[in-house]
Write an enzyme that holds these catalytic residues in place. Structure first.
Site, PDB file in Angstrom:
ATOM      1  N   CYS A  46       0.849  -1.194   0.000  1.00 36.52           N
ATOM      2  CA  CYS A  46       0.000   0.000   0.000  1.00 36.52           C
ATOM      3  C   CYS A  46       0.888   1.249   0.000  1.00 36.52           C
ATOM      4  CB  CYS A  46      -0.907  -0.010   1.223  1.00 36.52           C
ATOM      5  SG  CYS A  46      -2.002   1.417   1.279  1.00 36.52           S
TER       6      CYS A  46
ATOM      7  N   CYS B  24       0.580   4.815   6.917  1.00 35.82           N
ATOM      8  CA  CYS B  24      -0.064   4.674   8.231  1.00 35.82           C
ATOM      9  C   CYS B  24       0.902   3.931   9.174  1.00 35.82           C
ATOM     10  CB  CYS B  24      -1.367   3.899   8.100  1.00 35.82           C
ATOM     11  SG  CYS B  24      -2.414   4.545   6.770  1.00 35.82           S
TER      12      CYS B  24
ATOM     13  N   CYS C  56       0.443   0.158  10.360  1.00 33.79           N
ATOM     14  CA  CYS C  56      -0.094  -0.867   9.452  1.00 33.79           C
ATOM     15  C   CYS C  56       0.955  -1.808   8.881  1.00 33.79           C
ATOM     16  CB  CYS C  56      -0.853  -0.194   8.319  1.00 33.79           C
ATOM     17  SG  CYS C  56      -1.723  -1.393   7.279  1.00 33.79           S
TER      18      CYS C  56
ATOM     19  N   CYS D 277     -16.947  -8.659   5.555  1.00 34.83           N
ATOM     20  CA  CYS D 277     -16.262  -7.409   5.236  1.00 34.83           C
ATOM     21  C   CYS D 277     -14.974  -7.701   4.476  1.00 34.83           C
ATOM     22  CB  CYS D 277     -15.962  -6.664   6.530  1.00 34.83           C
ATOM     23  SG  CYS D 277     -15.054  -5.135   6.260  1.00 34.83           S
TER      24      CYS D 277
ATOM     25  N   CYS E  99     -19.838  -5.590   3.431  1.00 39.50           N
ATOM     26  CA  CYS E  99     -19.086  -4.406   3.814  1.00 39.50           C
ATOM     27  C   CYS E  99     -17.766  -4.459   3.056  1.00 39.50           C
ATOM     28  CB  CYS E  99     -18.823  -4.443   5.317  1.00 39.50           C
ATOM     29  SG  CYS E  99     -17.769  -3.100   5.884  1.00 39.50           S
TER      30      CYS E  99
ATOM     31  N   CYS F 222     -19.529   2.921   8.330  1.00 44.33           N
ATOM     32  CA  CYS F 222     -18.820   2.255   9.425  1.00 44.33           C
ATOM     33  C   CYS F 222     -17.523   3.031   9.614  1.00 44.33           C
ATOM     34  CB  CYS F 222     -18.541   0.800   9.036  1.00 44.33           C
ATOM     35  SG  CYS F 222     -17.461  -0.050  10.205  1.00 44.33           S
TER      36      CYS F 222
ATOM     37  N   ARG G 265     -18.307  -1.592  17.692  1.00 48.60           N
ATOM     38  CA  ARG G 265     -17.625  -2.888  17.538  1.00 48.60           C
ATOM     39  C   ARG G 265     -16.326  -2.942  18.338  1.00 48.60           C
ATOM     40  NH1 ARG G 265     -17.228  -3.170  12.328  1.00 48.60           N
ATOM     41  NH2 ARG G 265     -19.344  -3.957  12.239  1.00 48.60           N
TER      42      ARG G 265
HETATM   43  N1  SAM Z   1      -6.631   0.641   3.055  1.00 48.57           N
HETATM   44  C1  SAM Z   1      -7.923   0.975   3.500  1.00 48.57           C
HETATM   45  C2  SAM Z   1      -7.943   2.098   4.503  1.00 48.57           C
HETATM   46  O1  SAM Z   1      -6.967   2.272   5.214  1.00 48.57           O
HETATM   47  O2  SAM Z   1      -8.960   2.778   4.591  1.00 48.57           O
HETATM   48  C3  SAM Z   1      -8.674  -0.211   4.079  1.00 48.57           C
HETATM   49  C4  SAM Z   1      -7.937  -1.245   4.903  1.00 48.57           C
HETATM   50  S1  SAM Z   1      -7.237  -0.652   6.421  1.00 48.57           S
HETATM   51  C5  SAM Z   1      -6.161  -1.944   6.893  1.00 48.57           C
HETATM   52  C6  SAM Z   1      -8.601  -0.662   7.551  1.00 48.57           C
HETATM   53  C7  SAM Z   1      -8.396  -0.184   8.959  1.00 48.57           C
HETATM   54  O3  SAM Z   1      -7.796  -1.185   9.735  1.00 48.57           O
HETATM   55  C8  SAM Z   1      -7.531   1.024   9.204  1.00 48.57           C
HETATM   56  O4  SAM Z   1      -8.177   2.219   8.947  1.00 48.57           O
HETATM   57  C9  SAM Z   1      -7.200   0.892  10.678  1.00 48.57           C
HETATM   58  O5  SAM Z   1      -8.160   1.589  11.448  1.00 48.57           O
HETATM   59  C10 SAM Z   1      -7.302  -0.610  10.923  1.00 48.57           C
HETATM   60  N2  SAM Z   1      -5.979  -1.183  11.234  1.00 48.57           N
HETATM   61  C11 SAM Z   1      -4.973  -1.377  10.368  1.00 48.57           C
HETATM   62  N3  SAM Z   1      -3.897  -1.907  10.975  1.00 48.57           N
HETATM   63  C12 SAM Z   1      -4.213  -2.035  12.285  1.00 48.57           C
HETATM   64  C13 SAM Z   1      -3.515  -2.524  13.420  1.00 48.57           C
HETATM   65  N4  SAM Z   1      -2.258  -2.954  13.343  1.00 48.57           N
HETATM   66  N5  SAM Z   1      -4.156  -2.534  14.608  1.00 48.57           N
HETATM   67  C14 SAM Z   1      -5.430  -2.093  14.694  1.00 48.57           C
HETATM   68  N6  SAM Z   1      -6.145  -1.626  13.655  1.00 48.57           N
HETATM   69  C15 SAM Z   1      -5.555  -1.589  12.454  1.00 48.57           C
HETATM   70  C1  DTB Z   2     -11.570  -2.039  11.480  1.00 50.55           C
HETATM   71  O1  DTB Z   2     -11.922  -1.042  12.149  1.00 50.55           O
HETATM   72  N1  DTB Z   2     -10.736  -2.981  11.910  1.00 50.55           N
HETATM   73  C2  DTB Z   2     -10.513  -3.974  10.887  1.00 50.55           C
HETATM   74  C3  DTB Z   2     -11.469  -3.534   9.771  1.00 50.55           C
HETATM   75  N2  DTB Z   2     -11.986  -2.285  10.251  1.00 50.55           N
HETATM   76  C4  DTB Z   2     -11.062  -3.496   8.384  1.00 50.55           C
HETATM   77  C5  DTB Z   2      -9.082  -4.170  10.550  1.00 50.55           C
HETATM   78  C6  DTB Z   2      -8.218  -4.551  11.719  1.00 50.55           C
HETATM   79  C7  DTB Z   2      -6.858  -4.829  11.226  1.00 50.55           C
HETATM   80  C8  DTB Z   2      -5.944  -5.352  12.292  1.00 50.55           C
HETATM   81  C9  DTB Z   2      -4.566  -5.576  11.814  1.00 50.55           C
HETATM   82  C10 DTB Z   2      -4.424  -6.591  10.715  1.00 50.55           C
HETATM   83  O2  DTB Z   2      -5.003  -7.698  10.815  1.00 50.55           O
HETATM   84  O3  DTB Z   2      -3.698  -6.307   9.764  1.00 50.55           O
HETATM   85 FE1  SF4 Z   3      -2.780   1.255   3.403  1.00 50.60          FE
HETATM   86 FE2  SF4 Z   3      -2.749   0.090   5.797  1.00 50.60          FE
HETATM   87 FE3  SF4 Z   3      -3.051   2.719   5.610  1.00 50.60          FE
HETATM   88 FE4  SF4 Z   3      -5.060   1.084   4.768  1.00 50.60          FE
HETATM   89  S1  SF4 Z   3      -4.305   1.318   6.864  1.00 50.60           S
HETATM   90  S2  SF4 Z   3      -4.272   2.911   3.731  1.00 50.60           S
HETATM   91  S3  SF4 Z   3      -3.834  -0.648   4.009  1.00 50.60           S
HETATM   92  S4  SF4 Z   3      -1.232   1.550   4.991  1.00 50.60           S
END
Ligand code: SAM
Ligand code: DTB
Ligand code: SF4
Length: 313
Positions: A54, A58, A61, A98, A129, A189, A261
Site C-alpha cells: 500500500c 499509516c 499498518c 467485510c 461491507c 462504518c 464494535r
Molecule cells: N486501506 C484501506 C484504509 O486504510 O482505509 C482499508 C484497509 S485498512 C487496513 C482498515 C483499517 O484497519 C484502518 O483504517 C485501521 O483503522 C485498521 N488497522 C490497520 N492496521 C491495524 C492494526 N495494526 N491494529 C489495529 N487496527 C488496524
Molecule cells: C476495522 O476497524 N478494523 C478492521 C477492519 N476495520 C477493516 C481491521 C483490523 C486490522 C488489524 C490488523 C491486521 O489484521 O492487519
Molecule cells: Fe494502506 Fe494500511 Fe493505511 Fe489502509 S491502513 S491505507 S492498508 S497503509
C-alpha cells in the site's frame, strides 16, 4: 427518551472521560439497554482481498510499502476463492462479510472487479461491507448500485494527532470519503484505533469528530492497536484496560444508536475485559481466526465466550 446530539462539545466529552468508572459504566449501560438487547452481539467476518504494497504510510499498518514488516504482497484475490471464504464464514455464523484491500483508493478498473464479489456475498444472504480506501462520490454511487450495505473507513485518531500517524493523506480526506459514502446512501462504518500514542483528549476529540458527523455512523469500530514489528508504532505503550473500556462507554453515550464494535486487539484481552466492554456498550465483534493480516480469537473460543456470558448473536 434517548437524545441524539450532533453538537457535542469537547468539554462535555472530556467530562465523561473523567467520571468515576462505575458511574460512567452505569450511564453507558443504561443507554445501551434502552436502545439494544444487552445480551445480543453482532458478528462480522473479515477477509483481506488484496494484501500489502500500500502506498500510504499509516504508522500502525503491516501493509504499508514504507515499512519492512515481512508481509508478502498479494494481488487481488480471485472471486471464487473470496466466495468460498464467505461461505465458510457464513457456515460459522457470521452475518456480515467485510472485504478489505490495501489500497490508497480503488481505481475504477479494480472497483469493477470488487463489485461481483459484493453481489456474490449478498446472494448468500449475508450483509456486505468493504474497506477499499478513499472513494470519489461517483465510486460511492457505483457501490450503492451494486447493493453494498456498509463501507468501512476509519478516522483512526483525533484530527490533532492525525499528522503524527499518517503523512500521505489528510484527516479531511477521510471526512470527504465518509461524506461521499453517506450521500450515496450506504451505511457508514467509521471508528478508530487506541494505542497510537494519543492522549485521553485525543480520544475525546476522535469521538467528537465521529459523533458530530452529519449523521452518527451506523457502526463504530474501536480497535486496540495490534503492534506490528517493523512499523514506527511497534512498541507504543497501550492504553490501560480501564481507559479502553471508558472509550467504549463514551462512544455508546455519544452515539446511542450506533453499533459499537470491539474490533482488533481482542487476542490481548481477557474474558473480564471483553465482558466489561460488552457491558459498556460494545455490541459487535470481528469473528473468525483472522483479521486482515493478524490473528483473532477462534470462532470456537468466541462461541464459548458468548456461552459463558449468556450472549446471543
Ligand atoms: N486501506 C484501506 C484504509 O486504510 O482505509 C482499508 C484497509 S485498512 C487496513 C482498515 C483499517 O484497519 C484502518 O483504517 C485501521 O483503522 C485498521 N488497522 C490497520 N492496521 C491495524 C492494526 N495494526 N491494529 C489495529 N487496527 C488496524
Ligand atoms: C476495522 O476497524 N478494523 C478492521 C477492519 N476495520 C477493516 C481491521 C483490523 C486490522 C488489524 C490488523 C491486521 O489484521 O492487519
Ligand atoms: Fe494502506 Fe494500511 Fe493505511 Fe489502509 S491502513 S491505507 S492498508 S497503509
Amino acid at each position: 427518551m434517548i437524545e441524539i446530539k450532533n453538537d457535542w462539545h469537547l468539554d462535555e466529552i472530556n467530562a465523561l472521560f473523567q467520571m468515576p468508572f462505575n458511574d460512567l459504566l452505569f450511564m453507558a449501560h443504561s443507554i445501551h439497554r434502552e436502545v439494544f438487547d444487552p445480551n445480543q452481539v453482532q458478528v462480522s467476518s473479515l477477509l483481506n482481498i488484496k494484501t500489502g504494497a500500500c502506498p500510504e504510510d499509516c504508522s500502525y499498518c503491516s501493509q504499508s510499502s514504507k515499512y519492512d514488516t515481512g508481509l508478502e504482497r498479494e494481488k487481488l484475490m480471485e472471486i471464487d476463492l473470496v466466495l468460498q471464504q464467505a461461505q465458510e464464514a457464513k457456515d460459522k455464523g457470521a452475518t456480515r462479510f467485510c472485504m478489505g484491500a490495501a489500497w490508497r483508493n480503488p481505481t475504477d478498473k479494480s472497483l469493477d472487479k470488487v463489485i461481483p464479489m459484493i453481489q456474490g456475498v449478498k446472494a448468500m444472504g449475508m450483509e456486505t461491507c468493504v474497506t477499499l480506501g478513499m472513494l470519489t462520490p461517483t465510486q460511492a454511487d457505483t457501490l450503492k448500485e451494486a447493493g453494498l450495505d456498509y463501507y468501512n473507513h476509519n478516522i483512526d485518531t483525533s484530527k490533532e494527532h492525525y499528522g503524527n500517524v499518517v503523512s500521505t493523506r489528510k484527516f479531511q480526506d477521510r471526512l470527504d470519503t465518509l461524506d461521499a459514502v453517506y450521500n450515496a446512501g450506504i451505511n457508514v462504518c467509521s471508528g478508530g484505533i487506541l494505542g497510537l500514542g494519543e492522549t485521553q483528549v485525543d480520544r475525546a476529540s476522535m469521538l467528537q469528530s465521529l459523533s458530530n458527523l452529519e449523521a452518527h455512523p451506523d457502526s463504530v469500530p474501536i480497535n486496540l492497536l495490534v503492534p506490528i514489528p517493523g512499523t514506527p508504532f511497534e512498541s507504543v505503550e497501550p492504553p490501560s484496560e480501564s481507559e479502553f473500556v471508558r472509550t467504549i462507554a463514551v462512544a455508546r453515550i455519544l452515539m446511542p444508536k450506533a453499533v459499537v464494535r470491539l474490533s482488533a486487539g481482542r487476542l490481548e484481552m481477557g474474558e473480564g475485559m471483553q465482558a466489561l466492554c460488552f457491558f459498556a456498550g460494545a455490541n459487535s465483534i470481528f469473528y473468525g481466526e483472522q483479521l486482515l493480516t493478524t490473528d483473532n480469537p477462534t470462532a470456537g473460543d468466541d462461541q464459548a465466550l458468548f456461552q459463558r456470558l449468556g450472549i446471543n448473536r
